[in-house]
Design a protein around this motif. Sequence first.
Motif, PDB file in Angstrom:
ATOM      1  N   ARG A 100      19.796  33.044  39.985  1.00 17.97           N
ATOM      2  CA  ARG A 100      20.210  33.421  41.333  1.00 17.97           C
ATOM      3  C   ARG A 100      20.373  34.932  41.375  1.00 17.97           C
ATOM      4  N   ASP A 113      20.747  38.441  42.974  1.00 20.01           N
ATOM      5  CA  ASP A 113      21.278  39.144  44.140  1.00 20.01           C
ATOM      6  C   ASP A 113      20.891  40.608  43.998  1.00 20.01           C
ATOM      7  N   GLN A 150      20.170  44.249  45.795  1.00 21.57           N
ATOM      8  CA  GLN A 150      20.430  45.071  46.973  1.00 21.57           C
ATOM      9  C   GLN A 150      20.150  46.536  46.665  1.00 21.57           C
ATOM     10  N   PRO A 196      23.785  33.488  37.802  1.00 22.75           N
ATOM     11  CA  PRO A 196      23.587  34.572  38.775  1.00 22.75           C
ATOM     12  C   PRO A 196      23.399  35.908  38.077  1.00 22.75           C
ATOM     13  N   SER A 210      23.376  40.069  39.355  1.00 20.79           N
ATOM     14  CA  SER A 210      23.540  41.019  40.447  1.00 20.79           C
ATOM     15  C   SER A 210      22.899  42.353  40.077  1.00 20.79           C
TER      16      SER A 210
END
Length: 240
Positions: free
Chosen positions: A23, A25, A27, A170, A172
């Motif tokens: 997962r 993430d 940005q 996850p 990031s």
Amino acid sequence: MAELVYPPVIGAVRTLFKAADLRIDLQGTEHVPERGGAVLVSNHIGYLDFVFCGLAARPAKRLVRFMAKESVFRHKVSGPLMRAMKHIPVDRSAGTGAYNHALNALRSGEIVGVFPEATISGSFTLKTFKSGAARLAQEAGVPLVPMALWGTQRLWTKGRKRDLGRSHLPVSIRVGAPMPTDADEPAEHITERLRARVQELLESAQRAYPMRPKGPDDSWWIPAHLGGTAPTPEELVTRA
């Protein structure tokens, strides 16, 4: 010259990550320049960090040439791939050649990836940054692009078994705005500013991360100051 190896490798990695149901993430990809040279700078917490840094550059349709220790290029599997993807070998006993190689790549419009901690952080906190990234950006006249990774240590890091199965873990990734470099500013000052910016991005990634251990013995990947059981930087020095 056509890139015959790098794009297929990226495709294979994306397939692997999809199979593992990671997962991700991500940005800040709009901060990666679509053209021209840049030094992409990240924290270093796992063996796959360069893969995730490279993924952050794909929305801009850029390929990153990473500086990596020379021994990786001698491996019978990774060596041919690293050379074919035009990554940059670093011999720590004779770093001038790698520096010049990276400088030429930047001047020709490439993005060069650097981990200024030089090695994986066993505490999963930021180590001291070496000034090479700042000096490269200054001399080439290109910006520094700071970024931070979190969660990659759970996949594969120093002293831990790999967890590359269907882990649902996850990850990031945060990319910050490019930092211009002034030729008159001491590289050490630029490096301090750069480290502070990477720290801000790291804290942002950590705040957004669903930081819940999978069990009572699964807090090893969380830094001590965040309530985990990862060794502190001071403890690592004592062990060394």
